[in-house]
Design a protein around this motif. Structure first.
Motif, PDB file in Angstrom:
ATOM      1  N   ALA A  79      -1.852  -2.403 -63.594  1.00 20.76           N
ATOM      2  CA  ALA A  79      -2.703  -1.474 -62.848  1.00 20.76           C
ATOM      3  C   ALA A  79      -3.576  -0.654 -63.793  1.00 20.76           C
ATOM      4  CB  ALA A  79      -1.834  -0.555 -61.986  1.00 20.76           C
ATOM      5  N   SER A  80      -2.966  -0.095 -64.829  1.00 21.11           N
ATOM      6  CA  SER A  80      -3.743   0.704 -65.786  1.00 21.11           C
ATOM      7  C   SER A  80      -4.723  -0.159 -66.569  1.00 21.11           C
ATOM      8  CB  SER A  80      -2.798   1.430 -66.755  1.00 21.11           C
ATOM      9  OG  SER A  80      -1.981   2.354 -66.082  1.00 21.11           O
ATOM     10  N   LEU A  81      -4.277  -1.347 -66.972  1.00 18.25           N
ATOM     11  CA  LEU A  81      -5.138  -2.235 -67.744  1.00 18.25           C
ATOM     12  C   LEU A  81      -6.338  -2.690 -66.921  1.00 18.25           C
ATOM     13  CD1 LEU A  81      -5.310  -3.614 -70.509  1.00 18.25           C
ATOM     14  CD2 LEU A  81      -4.053  -5.542 -69.552  1.00 18.25           C
ATOM     15  N   ARG A  82      -6.118  -2.938 -65.653  1.00 19.12           N
ATOM     16  CA  ARG A  82      -7.225  -3.354 -64.784  1.00 19.12           C
ATOM     17  C   ARG A  82      -8.266  -2.240 -64.669  1.00 19.12           C
ATOM     18  NH1 ARG A  82      -4.354  -4.261 -60.762  1.00 19.12           N
ATOM     19  NH2 ARG A  82      -4.650  -2.283 -59.652  1.00 19.12           N
ATOM     20  N   PHE A  86     -12.085  -2.659 -66.359  1.00 19.40           N
ATOM     21  CA  PHE A  86     -13.236  -2.651 -65.448  1.00 19.40           C
ATOM     22  C   PHE A  86     -14.170  -1.493 -65.772  1.00 19.40           C
ATOM     23  CE2 PHE A  86     -15.575  -2.176 -61.493  1.00 19.40           C
ATOM     24  CZ  PHE A  86     -15.841  -3.499 -61.153  1.00 19.40           C
ATOM     25  N   GLY A  87     -13.614  -0.280 -65.893  1.00 22.55           N
ATOM     26  CA  GLY A  87     -14.465   0.874 -66.187  1.00 22.55           C
ATOM     27  C   GLY A  87     -15.081   0.793 -67.565  1.00 22.55           C
ATOM     28  N   TYR A  88     -14.302   0.329 -68.537  1.00 20.36           N
ATOM     29  CA  TYR A  88     -14.796   0.220 -69.906  1.00 20.36           C
ATOM     30  C   TYR A  88     -15.899  -0.829 -70.019  1.00 20.36           C
ATOM     31  CZ  TYR A  88     -14.717  -1.097 -74.855  1.00 20.36           C
ATOM     32  OH  TYR A  88     -15.077  -1.410 -76.132  1.00 20.36           O
ATOM     33  N   ALA A  89     -15.679  -1.994 -69.441  1.00 18.70           N
ATOM     34  CA  ALA A  89     -16.688  -3.048 -69.501  1.00 18.70           C
ATOM     35  C   ALA A  89     -17.972  -2.614 -68.809  1.00 18.70           C
ATOM     36  CB  ALA A  89     -16.144  -4.332 -68.852  1.00 18.70           C
ATOM     37  N   LEU A  90     -17.845  -1.961 -67.670  1.00 21.00           N
ATOM     38  CA  LEU A  90     -19.025  -1.485 -66.959  1.00 21.00           C
ATOM     39  C   LEU A  90     -19.786  -0.452 -67.790  1.00 21.00           C
ATOM     40  CD1 LEU A  90     -20.595  -1.642 -64.295  1.00 21.00           C
ATOM     41  CD2 LEU A  90     -19.154   0.215 -63.418  1.00 21.00           C
ATOM     42  N   GLY A 136     -13.428   9.940 -52.991  1.00 24.65           N
ATOM     43  CA  GLY A 136     -12.128   9.727 -52.386  1.00 24.65           C
ATOM     44  C   GLY A 136     -11.029   9.615 -53.431  1.00 24.65           C
ATOM     45  N   ILE A 137      -9.865   9.139 -52.999  1.00 23.05           N
ATOM     46  CA  ILE A 137      -8.705   9.075 -53.896  1.00 23.05           C
ATOM     47  C   ILE A 137      -8.276   7.638 -54.176  1.00 23.05           C
ATOM     48  CG2 ILE A 137      -7.832  11.341 -53.218  1.00 23.05           C
ATOM     49  CD1 ILE A 137      -5.889   9.925 -51.339  1.00 23.05           C
ATOM     50  N   GLY A 138      -9.152   6.701 -53.935  1.00 19.36           N
ATOM     51  CA  GLY A 138      -8.829   5.298 -54.192  1.00 19.36           C
ATOM     52  C   GLY A 138      -9.088   4.914 -55.642  1.00 19.36           C
ATOM     53  N   GLU A 139      -9.446   3.660 -55.855  1.00 22.23           N
ATOM     54  CA  GLU A 139      -9.691   3.146 -57.197  1.00 22.23           C
ATOM     55  C   GLU A 139     -11.053   3.552 -57.742  1.00 22.23           C
ATOM     56  OE1 GLU A 139      -7.568   1.198 -59.250  1.00 22.23           O
ATOM     57  OE2 GLU A 139      -6.203   2.059 -57.781  1.00 22.23           O
ATOM     58  N   VAL A 140     -12.011   3.783 -56.849  1.00 23.54           N
ATOM     59  CA  VAL A 140     -13.382   4.051 -57.295  1.00 23.54           C
ATOM     60  C   VAL A 140     -13.490   5.289 -58.190  1.00 23.54           C
ATOM     61  CG1 VAL A 140     -15.739   4.529 -56.534  1.00 23.54           C
ATOM     62  CG2 VAL A 140     -14.347   2.852 -55.311  1.00 23.54           C
ATOM     63  N   PRO A 141     -12.921   6.448 -57.828  1.00 21.50           N
ATOM     64  CA  PRO A 141     -13.057   7.608 -58.720  1.00 21.50           C
ATOM     65  C   PRO A 141     -12.385   7.415 -60.076  1.00 21.50           C
ATOM     66  CG  PRO A 141     -11.506   8.077 -56.956  1.00 21.50           C
ATOM     67  CD  PRO A 141     -12.194   6.803 -56.599  1.00 21.50           C
ATOM     68  N   LYS A 142     -11.274   6.696 -60.111  1.00 18.82           N
ATOM     69  CA  LYS A 142     -10.598   6.436 -61.395  1.00 18.82           C
ATOM     70  C   LYS A 142     -11.485   5.601 -62.302  1.00 18.82           C
ATOM     71  CE  LYS A 142      -6.064   6.483 -59.132  1.00 18.82           C
ATOM     72  NZ  LYS A 142      -6.626   6.782 -57.795  1.00 18.82           N
ATOM     73  N   ILE A 143     -12.058   4.539 -61.751  1.00 17.59           N
ATOM     74  CA  ILE A 143     -12.945   3.684 -62.539  1.00 17.59           C
ATOM     75  C   ILE A 143     -14.206   4.439 -62.931  1.00 17.59           C
ATOM     76  CG2 ILE A 143     -14.343   1.588 -62.442  1.00 17.59           C
ATOM     77  CD1 ILE A 143     -12.173   0.364 -60.676  1.00 17.59           C
ATOM     78  N   ALA A 209      -7.483   7.407 -72.737  1.00 19.92           N
ATOM     79  CA  ALA A 209      -7.151   8.817 -72.535  1.00 19.92           C
ATOM     80  C   ALA A 209      -7.521   9.273 -71.124  1.00 19.92           C
ATOM     81  CB  ALA A 209      -7.874   9.675 -73.576  1.00 19.92           C
ATOM     82  N   THR A 210      -8.604   8.741 -70.600  1.00 16.02           N
ATOM     83  CA  THR A 210      -9.069   9.153 -69.276  1.00 16.02           C
ATOM     84  C   THR A 210      -8.237   8.553 -68.164  1.00 16.02           C
ATOM     85  OG1 THR A 210     -11.318   9.322 -70.164  1.00 16.02           O
ATOM     86  CG2 THR A 210     -11.081   9.261 -67.773  1.00 16.02           C
ATOM     87  N   VAL A 211      -7.805   7.291 -68.312  1.00 15.92           N
ATOM     88  CA  VAL A 211      -7.075   6.650 -67.226  1.00 15.92           C
ATOM     89  C   VAL A 211      -5.739   7.344 -66.974  1.00 15.92           C
ATOM     90  CG1 VAL A 211      -5.830   4.933 -68.618  1.00 15.92           C
ATOM     91  CG2 VAL A 211      -6.420   4.406 -66.263  1.00 15.92           C
ATOM     92  N   VAL A 212      -5.117   7.857 -68.021  1.00 14.58           N
ATOM     93  CA  VAL A 212      -3.846   8.557 -67.835  1.00 14.58           C
ATOM     94  C   VAL A 212      -4.036   9.778 -66.954  1.00 14.58           C
ATOM     95  CG1 VAL A 212      -2.020   9.831 -69.015  1.00 14.58           C
ATOM     96  CG2 VAL A 212      -2.887   7.716 -69.998  1.00 14.58           C
ATOM     97  N   ALA A 213      -5.094  10.544 -67.215  1.00 14.93           N
ATOM     98  CA  ALA A 213      -5.350  11.726 -66.394  1.00 14.93           C
ATOM     99  C   ALA A 213      -5.810  11.345 -64.989  1.00 14.93           C
ATOM    100  CB  ALA A 213      -6.403  12.605 -67.066  1.00 14.93           C
ATOM    101  N   ALA A 214      -6.597  10.281 -64.889  1.00 14.22           N
ATOM    102  CA  ALA A 214      -7.092   9.860 -63.579  1.00 14.22           C
ATOM    103  C   ALA A 214      -5.963   9.388 -62.681  1.00 14.22           C
ATOM    104  CB  ALA A 214      -8.132   8.755 -63.750  1.00 14.22           C
ATOM    105  N   GLU A 215      -4.931   8.796 -63.257  1.00 22.64           N
ATOM    106  CA  GLU A 215      -3.824   8.288 -62.451  1.00 22.64           C
ATOM    107  C   GLU A 215      -2.881   9.388 -61.981  1.00 22.64           C
ATOM    108  OE1 GLU A 215      -3.423   3.742 -64.255  1.00 22.64           O
ATOM    109  OE2 GLU A 215      -2.082   5.336 -64.959  1.00 22.64           O
ATOM    110  N   LEU A 216      -3.101  10.592 -62.449  1.00 16.50           N
ATOM    111  CA  LEU A 216      -2.287  11.704 -61.958  1.00 16.50           C
ATOM    112  C   LEU A 216      -2.693  12.128 -60.562  1.00 16.50           C
ATOM    113  CD1 LEU A 216      -2.113  13.929 -65.177  1.00 16.50           C
ATOM    114  CD2 LEU A 216      -0.509  12.184 -64.404  1.00 16.50           C
ATOM    115  N   ILE A 217      -3.829  11.635 -60.095  1.00 15.29           N
ATOM    116  CA  ILE A 217      -4.349  12.030 -58.791  1.00 15.29           C
ATOM    117  C   ILE A 217      -4.462  10.801 -57.898  1.00 15.29           C
ATOM    118  CG2 ILE A 217      -6.263  13.114 -57.554  1.00 15.29           C
ATOM    119  CD1 ILE A 217      -6.966  14.585 -60.108  1.00 15.29           C
TER     120      ILE A 217
END
Length: 271
Positions: A79-82, A86-90, A136-143, A209-217
């Motif tokens: 989940a974290s790697l995905r 995705f966000g990094y490549a974009l 929202g609180i789905g995958e989009v804000p994390k990415i 570093a960002t994904v760890v904080a993003a997954e807290l929400i």
């Protein structure tokens, strides 16, 4: 008397410039020794109780085995790697062309640079609440926040790479009759590649570093989510398993980028 052909002369000069092979395995040995020493210090500190609630390496290894057996570690890691990939490549795909435009065209630089400098001073983690409200609180804000973190590192590096291209090379290409398109493709892009790859490495670290904080929400799986949930119940061994997993993944991805850097910039002189 033997005649030395130009090809043989070039090969001989290449062998002379090539660094000696002696001592190439020494850094790896030192890395292994350093890791073992770190684990040893960790075990001693945990056994003596100098740090409260610090688990021992054995306890962390046993917890990791449990998480592997029940599939928790694999699902969280994927989940974290995905999200990171995705966000990094974009971020990289968008940042490199914009950085080239800013560096090559003064008009584009004047139009885009104020926004880059403004958002570059804002930590991506500070954008998480805004991203949640807007997306929202789905995958989009994390990415989205991972994209922002990697984008800012890469766009500045690409821009700086174009700006720092030796003007002598560009002027020489113009004297030889090269068009702007040829100069950009044959001179500017290769000369900017080392800068871009350094920015990609920095952006990769920022993405993790960002994904760890993003997954807290609003997350239901992921290494950051697992650490947050485990810390609530003082399951420090689980926290350490997630931390080590993030570190190992980040290290492996960074080594792959470093390998790509060496392959793509082999023409550079190295010390």
């Amino acid at each position: 008397m033997a005649v030395i052909t130009p090809a043989e002369k070039t090969a001989a000069e290449t062998r002379q410039r090539r660094p000696p092979r002696r001592g190439r395995g020494r850094p790896l040995i030192l890395n292994v020794v350093s890791v073992l020493a770190g684990i040893g210090v960790w075990a001693v500190v945990a056994a003596l109780g100098w740090v409260e609630n610090l688990p021992t390496p054995v306890a962390v290894a046993e917890k990791a085995a449990d998480m592997v057996s029940d599939g928790t570690l694999a699902s969280d890691t994927l989940a974290s790697l995905r999200r990171v990939l995705f966000g990094y490549a974009l971020g990289v795909v968008v940042a490199v062309p914009i950085g080239f435009l800013m560096g090559w065209y003064p008009t584009a630089r004047a139009l885009v640079e104020p926004y880059i400098q403004f958002f570059r001073t804002i930590p991506p983690l500070a954008m998480i609440p805004l991203a949640v409200v807007l997306l929202g609180i789905g995958e989009v804000p994390k990415i989205a926040v991972i994209f922002l973190a990697s984008f800012m590192a890469c766009v500045v590096s690409a821009f700086q790479g174009v700006v720092d291209v030796d003007r002598t090379l560009i002027n020489a290409a113009r004297v030889l009759g090269a068009s702007d398109r040829t100069i950009f493709a044959k001179v500017v892009v290769p000369a900017s590649t080392p800068f871009i790859l350094v920015g990609m490495r920095i952006g990769l670290g920022a993405s993790w570093a960002t994904v760890v904080a993003a997954e807290l929400i609003g997350a239901q799986e992921g290494l950051g989510y697992r650490m947050q949930k485990a810390s609530t119940w003082f399951e420090m061994d689980t926290v350490f398993v997630s931390l080590i997993t993030i570190g190992v993944l980040g290290l492996v991805m960074d080594r792959l980028l470093l390998l790509a850097e060496r392959r793509l910039t082999g023409w550079q002189e190295r010390r």
